[in-house]
Design an enzyme around this catalytic site. Sequence first.
Site, PDB file in Angstrom:
ATOM      1  N   GLN A 110       4.914  19.501   7.298  1.00 29.05           N
ATOM      2  CA  GLN A 110       4.922  18.323   6.846  1.00 29.05           C
ATOM      3  C   GLN A 110       5.588  18.797   5.656  1.00 29.05           C
ATOM      4  O   GLN A 110       6.066  19.078   4.557  1.00 29.05           O
ATOM      5  CB  GLN A 110       2.900  17.689   7.245  1.00 29.05           C
ATOM      6  CG  GLN A 110       2.639  18.701   6.055  1.00 29.05           C
ATOM      7  CD  GLN A 110       1.073  19.161   6.017  1.00 29.05           C
ATOM      8  OE1 GLN A 110       0.300  17.776   7.047  1.00 29.05           O
ATOM      9  NE2 GLN A 110       0.592  20.103   5.121  1.00 29.05           N
ATOM     10  N   ASP A 144     -10.824  -1.615   4.010  1.00 29.41           N
ATOM     11  CA  ASP A 144      -9.464  -2.416   4.122  1.00 29.41           C
ATOM     12  C   ASP A 144      -9.579  -2.643   5.336  1.00 29.41           C
ATOM     13  O   ASP A 144      -9.843  -3.521   6.152  1.00 29.41           O
ATOM     14  CB  ASP A 144      -8.332  -0.855   3.876  1.00 29.41           C
ATOM     15  CG  ASP A 144      -7.955  -1.148   4.005  1.00 29.41           C
ATOM     16  OD1 ASP A 144      -6.378  -2.204   3.812  1.00 29.41           O
ATOM     17  OD2 ASP A 144      -7.063  -0.994   2.379  1.00 29.41           O
ATOM     18  N   ASP A 153      -2.280  12.389  12.163  1.00 31.52           N
ATOM     19  CA  ASP A 153      -2.545  12.837  10.783  1.00 31.52           C
ATOM     20  C   ASP A 153      -3.721  12.924   9.871  1.00 31.52           C
ATOM     21  O   ASP A 153      -3.593  12.431   9.229  1.00 31.52           O
ATOM     22  CB  ASP A 153      -1.246  13.091  10.681  1.00 31.52           C
ATOM     23  CG  ASP A 153      -1.055  13.983   9.660  1.00 31.52           C
ATOM     24  OD1 ASP A 153      -1.746  14.507   9.518  1.00 31.52           O
ATOM     25  OD2 ASP A 153       0.063  13.638   8.873  1.00 31.52           O
ATOM     26  N   HIS A 175      -2.171  -1.109   6.821  1.00 32.71           N
ATOM     27  CA  HIS A 175      -2.554  -1.880   5.492  1.00 32.71           C
ATOM     28  C   HIS A 175      -3.309  -0.400   5.120  1.00 32.71           C
ATOM     29  O   HIS A 175      -3.488   0.674   4.757  1.00 32.71           O
ATOM     30  CB  HIS A 175      -3.057  -2.639   4.485  1.00 32.71           C
ATOM     31  CG  HIS A 175      -2.764  -2.504   3.167  1.00 32.71           C
ATOM     32  ND1 HIS A 175      -4.509  -2.433   2.586  1.00 32.71           N
ATOM     33  CD2 HIS A 175      -2.552  -2.797   2.332  1.00 32.71           C
ATOM     34  CE1 HIS A 175      -4.126  -2.427   1.578  1.00 32.71           C
ATOM     35  NE2 HIS A 175      -2.431  -2.634   1.379  1.00 32.71           N
ATOM     36  N   LEU A 186      -4.164  14.408   7.024  1.00 33.62           N
ATOM     37  CA  LEU A 186      -4.523  16.286   7.063  1.00 33.62           C
ATOM     38  C   LEU A 186      -3.433  17.346   6.944  1.00 33.62           C
ATOM     39  O   LEU A 186      -2.415  17.162   7.044  1.00 33.62           O
ATOM     40  CB  LEU A 186      -4.855  16.542   8.709  1.00 33.62           C
ATOM     41  CG  LEU A 186      -5.654  15.584   9.431  1.00 33.62           C
ATOM     42  CD1 LEU A 186      -5.864  15.706  11.491  1.00 33.62           C
ATOM     43  CD2 LEU A 186      -7.021  15.715   8.564  1.00 33.62           C
ATOM     44  N   ASN A 188      -1.851  20.053   8.148  1.00 33.15           N
ATOM     45  CA  ASN A 188      -1.559  20.799   9.544  1.00 33.15           C
ATOM     46  C   ASN A 188       0.028  20.614   9.084  1.00 33.15           C
ATOM     47  O   ASN A 188       0.769  20.736   7.930  1.00 33.15           O
ATOM     48  CB  ASN A 188      -1.998  19.918  10.768  1.00 33.15           C
ATOM     49  CG  ASN A 188      -1.716  18.139  10.672  1.00 33.15           C
ATOM     50  OD1 ASN A 188      -0.724  17.867   9.217  1.00 33.15           O
ATOM     51  ND2 ASN A 188      -1.985  17.669  11.195  1.00 33.15           N
ATOM     52  N   VAL A 192       2.247  13.483   6.914  1.00 37.22           N
ATOM     53  CA  VAL A 192       2.212  13.639   5.475  1.00 37.22           C
ATOM     54  C   VAL A 192       0.806  14.577   5.019  1.00 37.22           C
ATOM     55  O   VAL A 192       0.399  15.206   6.340  1.00 37.22           O
ATOM     56  CB  VAL A 192       2.491  12.695   4.597  1.00 37.22           C
ATOM     57  CG1 VAL A 192       3.761  11.448   5.307  1.00 37.22           C
ATOM     58  CG2 VAL A 192       1.191  11.892   5.753  1.00 37.22           C
ATOM     59  N   ASN A 266      -1.723  -6.745  -8.188  1.00 44.71           N
ATOM     60  CA  ASN A 266      -0.306  -6.734  -7.574  1.00 44.71           C
ATOM     61  C   ASN A 266       0.560  -7.819  -8.044  1.00 44.71           C
ATOM     62  O   ASN A 266       1.251  -8.777  -7.991  1.00 44.71           O
ATOM     63  CB  ASN A 266       0.722  -6.496  -6.894  1.00 44.71           C
ATOM     64  CG  ASN A 266       0.229  -5.297  -5.559  1.00 44.71           C
ATOM     65  OD1 ASN A 266      -0.169  -4.337  -6.196  1.00 44.71           O
ATOM     66  ND2 ASN A 266      -0.447  -5.501  -4.734  1.00 44.71           N
ATOM     67  N   ALA A 281     -11.695  -5.342  -8.999  1.00 45.72           N
ATOM     68  CA  ALA A 281     -10.569  -3.758 -10.107  1.00 45.72           C
ATOM     69  C   ALA A 281     -11.706  -4.540 -11.222  1.00 45.72           C
ATOM     70  O   ALA A 281     -12.243  -3.578 -11.857  1.00 45.72           O
ATOM     71  CB  ALA A 281      -9.705  -3.688 -10.107  1.00 45.72           C
ATOM     72  N   VAL A 286     -16.483  -0.927 -11.579  1.00 48.31           N
ATOM     73  CA  VAL A 286     -15.558  -0.762 -10.667  1.00 48.31           C
ATOM     74  C   VAL A 286     -14.102   0.165 -11.580  1.00 48.31           C
ATOM     75  O   VAL A 286     -13.947  -0.536 -12.417  1.00 48.31           O
ATOM     76  CB  VAL A 286     -14.817  -1.786  -9.891  1.00 48.31           C
ATOM     77  CG1 VAL A 286     -14.225  -1.227  -8.605  1.00 48.31           C
ATOM     78  CG2 VAL A 286     -16.341  -2.372  -8.818  1.00 48.31           C
ATOM     79  N   SER A 333      -2.340  -1.460  -4.319  1.00 46.11           N
ATOM     80  CA  SER A 333      -3.101  -0.604  -2.610  1.00 46.11           C
ATOM     81  C   SER A 333      -2.736   0.808  -2.714  1.00 46.11           C
ATOM     82  O   SER A 333      -3.802   1.535  -1.964  1.00 46.11           O
ATOM     83  CB  SER A 333      -2.845  -1.502  -1.912  1.00 46.11           C
ATOM     84  OG  SER A 333      -3.371  -2.932  -1.457  1.00 46.11           O
TER      85      SER A 333
HETATM   86 CA    CA Z   1      -0.002  16.075   7.670  1.00 44.66          CA
END
Ligand code: CA
Length: 588
Positions: A110, A144, A153, A175, A186, A188, A192, A266, A281, A286, A333
């Site tokens: 990956q 979210d 994944d 998102h 993961l 694996n 990713v 942002n 935030a 937080v 984010s």
């Molecule tokens: Ca992966």
Amino acid sequence: MKYWQLSFSVVVVSILLLLSGCVDQEEVLAPKSGETGHLAKTVTGDRYLVGFTNSPDAGIVEGVGGQVTRTFTIVPAVAAQMSPQAADALLKNPNIAYVEPDYEMFAHSQTVPWGIDRVFGDESYSFSTWDISTGNDIGVAILDTGIDEDHEDLKVAGGETTVDDTHWGSDGSGHGTHVAGTVAALDNNLGVVGVAPDVSLYAVKVLSDGGSGTVASVVAGIEWAVDQGIPVLNMSLGGSSDSQTLRDACDAAYAAGHLLVASAGNSGNPGGRGDNVGYPARYESVIAVGSSTQNDTRSSFSSTGPDVELIAPGSSILSTLPGDEYGTYSGTSMASPHVAGVAALAWASNTGLTHSEVRQILRDTAEDLGLSSNHQGYGLARADLAVAAVSGAEPAPDDPTGILAGTVSDAETGSGIQGASVTVDGTDFSATTGSDGSYSIENIPEGSYDVTASADDYVAETKPATISGDETTTLDFALAQEEDDDPDDPVNGELSIDVFDLTDSSNPAWARVTVNWAVSGENLSSVQSELILDGNVIDSQTSSVSGSGASGEHSLRNRNGHGNTYQVKLTVTDTGGNSVSETKEIDL
Ligand code: CA
């Protein structure tokens, strides 16, 4: 598996829109171009890659009876299907630079997104911090747009929605799925990987598929996560207006022992002036997270102000998208979930810590990027340093511990085995033997354990041990050598490295080399490239391969490592454990 380039802006949150009546939208910036993922493909038939001296011209290929299947923009070339005779004919055309067969390629391991790599400091994937903690079973709630629960994944433990007529396991925006992948994709052979691949991931859908919600839906999501006892809450959302209800909900969640991590917003300007951190935030309860770039600068969109507590990668972040897809987003984010992941790793390595202790460790171990505190807070969140700080912490005085020590030796010769591994089963305690085969493990809590010693080419052995406070327990191992390898294993001599080319692909931040390789043999298993400087492996990449032939490309790099002569070692291994290596030098 597809890596998408998003060419549109994603509208994220306007949670206060309905309440305050004022338009308050924040946008995730459109991703920068040039970000690519590794694609794995299997090719059969008469497939070729055709390079042009100028721009690609499909007509030339079609003129010899070929069929263009893909035209590239990154290189002046096309992929095409044609007969070998047509390929020969093409070579005679002056507009054609080359014709080569479209090699069969196997799945690369990956891709490790740059932000994940960055928060682990100098460690290379697979990060050695993961030997201590992968976030094991620490709950992380992603408040979210939901998470695609069927993504190849991601493993989603459960969830809740606070938006009418929606389900937490469905994410029409992408998102929330993207944020979730940065925390927990993961480890694996796919896609990713996230900061903490073994956390228990919860989807709390507080924003609609359009990316908007209300303070009410967010507060209901916080309430659900607290009721469930989920320790870490990630909120990659916000607005620019204060809300008593939102503030009280965050404060109550914090008072109940939960760690809240949120994107700073942002709303930053290129000069980084002003105080424009959003809510939630901005609340003391937080952790406000700003966004950094691959060059360790502040992302120009990243909100600034005294409430910024930490900074983390947020520009051009590759992660998961619904429908088994992957793509690159930018925004605070994307930074917040890096911090949530680091918090989960640290907390999982000692679940006895309180949320405020975890928060203090994140601050204490943050890397100073040399930015002003209104831009970076305490600095860039570091998974390796945070986990090291936790696991190296002195045990509590009312928790007596002892020492386990002894030797690991060869049962036949009686001589010590260097580099043997001794592990206290079911704990994170382990040691590697020194040159005389001795080992010592300190700070093991009182109790009875099974201890396993193992070493290459030896049969592992497990023995019981009882640890008493302030005492040293001696436990010696005598390991028997393994039987010789299976005679049916492929013969070493059949393995070969057919192509091993190095190309300098450095950029200002990284000394980098691209390794093009092709190998052949029987029952291939893996191909590994290692970047070596002064005898130390700086970076490595491994591809799983199979069959009798494979080719591919690896990219190895060393941050700010320009001006050195490196060795690059390529090793091909078959399923019988036989391997062949070749080493080359390159100046980067
Ligand atoms: Ca992966």
